[in-house]
Design a protein around this motif. Structure first.
Motif, PDB file in Angstrom:
ATOM      1  N   TYR A   8       0.841  -1.201   0.000  1.00 33.05           N
ATOM      2  CA  TYR A   8       0.000   0.000   0.000  1.00 33.05           C
ATOM      3  C   TYR A   8       0.875   1.251   0.000  1.00 33.05           C
ATOM      4  O   TYR A   8       2.055   1.219   0.370  1.00 33.05           O
ATOM      5  CB  TYR A   8      -0.930   0.023   1.216  1.00 33.05           C
ATOM      6  CG  TYR A   8      -0.215  -0.076   2.555  1.00 33.05           C
ATOM      7  CD1 TYR A   8       0.305   1.050   3.189  1.00 33.05           C
ATOM      8  CD2 TYR A   8      -0.061  -1.308   3.194  1.00 33.05           C
ATOM      9  CE1 TYR A   8       0.958   0.961   4.399  1.00 33.05           C
ATOM     10  CE2 TYR A   8       0.592  -1.422   4.410  1.00 33.05           C
ATOM     11  CZ  TYR A   8       1.101  -0.276   5.010  1.00 33.05           C
ATOM     12  OH  TYR A   8       1.763  -0.376   6.215  1.00 33.05           O
ATOM     13  N   ALA A   9       0.275   2.364  -0.429  1.00 39.38           N
ATOM     14  CA  ALA A   9       0.899   3.675  -0.311  1.00 39.38           C
ATOM     15  C   ALA A   9       0.413   4.304   0.985  1.00 39.38           C
ATOM     16  O   ALA A   9      -0.653   3.964   1.497  1.00 39.38           O
ATOM     17  CB  ALA A   9       0.533   4.551  -1.502  1.00 39.38           C
ATOM     18  N   LEU A  10       1.191   5.264   1.509  1.00 40.69           N
ATOM     19  CA  LEU A  10       0.866   5.854   2.807  1.00 40.69           C
ATOM     20  C   LEU A  10       0.997   7.370   2.756  1.00 40.69           C
ATOM     21  O   LEU A  10       1.948   7.903   2.184  1.00 40.69           O
ATOM     22  CB  LEU A  10       1.806   5.288   3.876  1.00 40.69           C
ATOM     23  CG  LEU A  10       1.596   5.762   5.315  1.00 40.69           C
ATOM     24  CD1 LEU A  10       0.271   5.243   5.874  1.00 40.69           C
ATOM     25  CD2 LEU A  10       2.764   5.313   6.203  1.00 40.69           C
ATOM     26  N   PHE A  11       0.025   8.049   3.360  1.00 40.54           N
ATOM     27  CA  PHE A  11       0.124   9.494   3.614  1.00 40.54           C
ATOM     28  C   PHE A  11       0.061   9.682   5.118  1.00 40.54           C
ATOM     29  O   PHE A  11      -0.821   9.131   5.789  1.00 40.54           O
ATOM     30  CB  PHE A  11      -1.018  10.270   2.953  1.00 40.54           C
ATOM     31  CG  PHE A  11      -1.097  11.718   3.399  1.00 40.54           C
ATOM     32  CD1 PHE A  11      -0.410  12.702   2.722  1.00 40.54           C
ATOM     33  CD2 PHE A  11      -1.835  12.079   4.525  1.00 40.54           C
ATOM     34  CE1 PHE A  11      -0.456  14.027   3.143  1.00 40.54           C
ATOM     35  CE2 PHE A  11      -1.894  13.400   4.958  1.00 40.54           C
ATOM     36  CZ  PHE A  11      -1.201  14.378   4.256  1.00 40.54           C
TER      37      PHE A  11
ATOM     38  N   PRO B 117      -3.707   0.296  -2.862  1.00 47.29           N
ATOM     39  CA  PRO B 117      -4.404   0.903  -1.723  1.00 47.29           C
ATOM     40  C   PRO B 117      -3.649   2.123  -1.195  1.00 47.29           C
ATOM     41  O   PRO B 117      -2.415   2.201  -1.281  1.00 47.29           O
ATOM     42  CB  PRO B 117      -4.423  -0.222  -0.682  1.00 47.29           C
ATOM     43  CG  PRO B 117      -4.185  -1.467  -1.446  1.00 47.29           C
ATOM     44  CD  PRO B 117      -3.308  -1.094  -2.599  1.00 47.29           C
ATOM     45  N   LEU B 118      -4.395   3.072  -0.650  1.00 45.66           N
ATOM     46  CA  LEU B 118      -3.824   4.259  -0.023  1.00 45.66           C
ATOM     47  C   LEU B 118      -4.339   4.343   1.403  1.00 45.66           C
ATOM     48  O   LEU B 118      -5.551   4.408   1.631  1.00 45.66           O
ATOM     49  CB  LEU B 118      -4.217   5.527  -0.789  1.00 45.66           C
ATOM     50  CG  LEU B 118      -3.874   6.856  -0.100  1.00 45.66           C
ATOM     51  CD1 LEU B 118      -2.364   7.053   0.005  1.00 45.66           C
ATOM     52  CD2 LEU B 118      -4.524   8.036  -0.845  1.00 45.66           C
ATOM     53  N   ARG B 119      -3.436   4.362   2.357  1.00 46.88           N
ATOM     54  CA  ARG B 119      -3.805   4.545   3.756  1.00 46.88           C
ATOM     55  C   ARG B 119      -3.423   5.954   4.183  1.00 46.88           C
ATOM     56  O   ARG B 119      -2.297   6.400   3.936  1.00 46.88           O
ATOM     57  CB  ARG B 119      -3.120   3.498   4.635  1.00 46.88           C
ATOM     58  CG  ARG B 119      -3.579   2.069   4.311  1.00 46.88           C
ATOM     59  CD  ARG B 119      -2.968   1.053   5.248  1.00 46.88           C
ATOM     60  NE  ARG B 119      -3.415  -0.293   4.899  1.00 46.88           N
ATOM     61  CZ  ARG B 119      -3.042  -1.401   5.536  1.00 46.88           C
ATOM     62  NH1 ARG B 119      -2.196  -1.309   6.562  1.00 46.88           N
ATOM     63  NH2 ARG B 119      -3.502  -2.577   5.158  1.00 46.88           N
ATOM     64  N   ILE B 120      -4.361   6.626   4.806  1.00 39.62           N
ATOM     65  CA  ILE B 120      -4.175   8.016   5.211  1.00 39.62           C
ATOM     66  C   ILE B 120      -4.195   8.094   6.728  1.00 39.62           C
ATOM     67  O   ILE B 120      -5.163   7.681   7.373  1.00 39.62           O
ATOM     68  CB  ILE B 120      -5.271   8.922   4.615  1.00 39.62           C
ATOM     69  CG1 ILE B 120      -5.181   8.916   3.088  1.00 39.62           C
ATOM     70  CG2 ILE B 120      -5.152  10.342   5.156  1.00 39.62           C
ATOM     71  CD1 ILE B 120      -6.296   9.694   2.395  1.00 39.62           C
ATOM     72  N   VAL B 121      -3.113   8.638   7.301  1.00 35.35           N
ATOM     73  CA  VAL B 121      -2.996   8.802   8.749  1.00 35.35           C
ATOM     74  C   VAL B 121      -2.946  10.282   9.077  1.00 35.35           C
ATOM     75  O   VAL B 121      -2.138  11.020   8.495  1.00 35.35           O
ATOM     76  CB  VAL B 121      -1.726   8.108   9.282  1.00 35.35           C
ATOM     77  CG1 VAL B 121      -1.556   8.378  10.778  1.00 35.35           C
ATOM     78  CG2 VAL B 121      -1.785   6.615   9.016  1.00 35.35           C
TER      79      VAL B 121
END
Length: 396
Positions: free
Chosen positions: A212-215, A240-244
């Motif tokens: 996944y990609a992450l922000f 997938p993109l997970r945003i924190v």
């Protein structure tokens, strides 16, 4: 060495407050005597506006408190991390009066810009760079309020007129990009050193097997959330993109995870959880559209061995080396961001190579040991110059 460390606390996780605490701990670990002097902006929440304005310009109580601390502890230097708004620049004057050299870290662009960001209405704005900041008042750049902006502009103008910034012996910019902006704003080049932030303790590299990609960051317009979400809409679920994080754009992000395939908002996470996510991410996306002074999230990703897909603007583009520790894309351009994501997905061997380079970059530039050596060099240069100037003037 005995250091008086001064900071005005924003009561936000990480950011300037985290850097201040990390430097205090590092210096103490190395055997130095560090006296933290912290002012809490929360004290201003329930006070009359006129009193708040007065202390922003010149806080007499802060002046007295710093003078007392200097006379009690006799520090070799005063290291200022933030004076806005409660401490006020008056603390620099008291150090000058007590003949204590001042080092000041430039965590943002407050001394050049009313809102400290060089960002207004969704775009980079340099209207006040090197000028009297009346445009910042006209636009209500600080908290969308002309009266509040007028207070900040008055503080900046007053202390330019008083020569307050000339009393600082050495400024620390976090990147060369930030240093150049302060030079453009009229600060003397010889007084500005570059020393980045650091990550300590070392979180150790991850495996990057999460797919996944992450922000990670504040959910606000200047962070490029709109560009990020539009890019993922174009990608159509390819990764997938997970945003924190949390912030004013949280409702938009919450809605996006319902509408855009692969987008998942995780909210705020504890630092150890963030590091775990970073270590397993294929890459981190850093889509900021303002002049970040540094970009700590990027070096945290490097520490985990995770490449960064960075907007080519400000310090973000400087910290990430295109083709080595990650890739650059045009800021505010979702098509270019999506294209760079697809390139990474199509070149797994290059992505694996970037993981190694990212970790190597951390080890070379952003460890506590590297940072300590740079900070001590700055302190020693300042003290040596002060002794030299004292002898020269004493013999005149």
């Amino acid at each position: 060495m005995r250091i008086l460390k001064l900071h005005t606390h924003y009561q936000q996780p990480g950011g300037e407050d985290g850097v201040f605490g990390a430097e205090v701990a590092l210096l103490r670990d190395k055997g130095h005597t560090v006296v933290p002097l912290t002012f809490h902006n929360k004290q201003l929440e329930d006070v009359p506006l006129l009193w708040r304005a007065a202390v922003t310009l010149w806080n007499r109580e802060a002046y007295a408190r710093v003078r007392e601390a200097i006379r009690l502890h006799r520090p070799d230097t005063l290291h200022v991390h933030n004076t806005f708004p409660l401490a006020s620049p008056a603390v620099i004057h008291v150090a000058k009066a007590e003949r204590v050299p001042v080092v000041m870290t430039l965590h943002n662009y407050r001394l050049l810009c009313v809102n400290a960001l060089f960002f207004r209405r969704g775009r980079v704005c340099e209207d006040c760079l090197g000028r009297i900041p009346w445009r910042g008042v006209l636009h209500g750049c600080y908290r969308d309020s002309r009266p509040a902006s007028a207070v900040v502009a008055a503080m900046l103008s007053l202390h330019r007129a008083l020569g307050t910034w000339n009393m600082v012996d050495r400024f620390i910019a976090l990147t060369e990009f930030a240093r150049q902006k302060f030079i453009e704003g009229g600060f003397p080049p010889e007084k500005i050193s570059v020393k980045p932030n650091f990550v300590h303790p070392d979180p150790g590299p991850g495996e990057g097997r999460g797919g996944y990609a992450l922000f990670v960051g504040r959910l606000s317009p200047e962070k490029g959330l709109g560009t990020l979400l539009m890019a993922w809409e174009r990608l159509g679920g390819k990764v997938p993109l997970r945003i924190v994080g949390d912030g004013p754009l949280a409702p938009e992000v919450q809605e996006a995870q319902k509408q855009i395939p692969g987008v998942e908002w995780l909210g705020r996470k504890a630092p150890e959880e963030v590091y775990a996510l970073m270590g397993e991410a294929a890459f981190l996306v850093f889509p900021s559209e303002w002049y970040e002074t540094f970009g700590r999230v990027a070096i945290e990703a490097f520490a985990k061995g995770t490449p960064v897909l960075a907007a080519h603007i400000g310090a973000v583009g400087e910290v990430t080396e295109d083709g080595r520790t990650g890739l650059h894309f045009r800021p505010g351009d979702p098509e270019d961001l999506a294209a760079k994501v697809e390139w990474l997905l199509a070149h797994p061997n290059e992505l694996a190579r970037m993981r190694k380079e990212a970790r190597a970059e951390y080890e070379a530039k952003y460890t506590a040991e590297q940072n300590y050596a740079q900070l001590m060099a700055i302190y020693h240069e300042v003290l040596s110059k002060r002794r030299y100037d004292g002898k020269r003037h004493g013999g005149a």
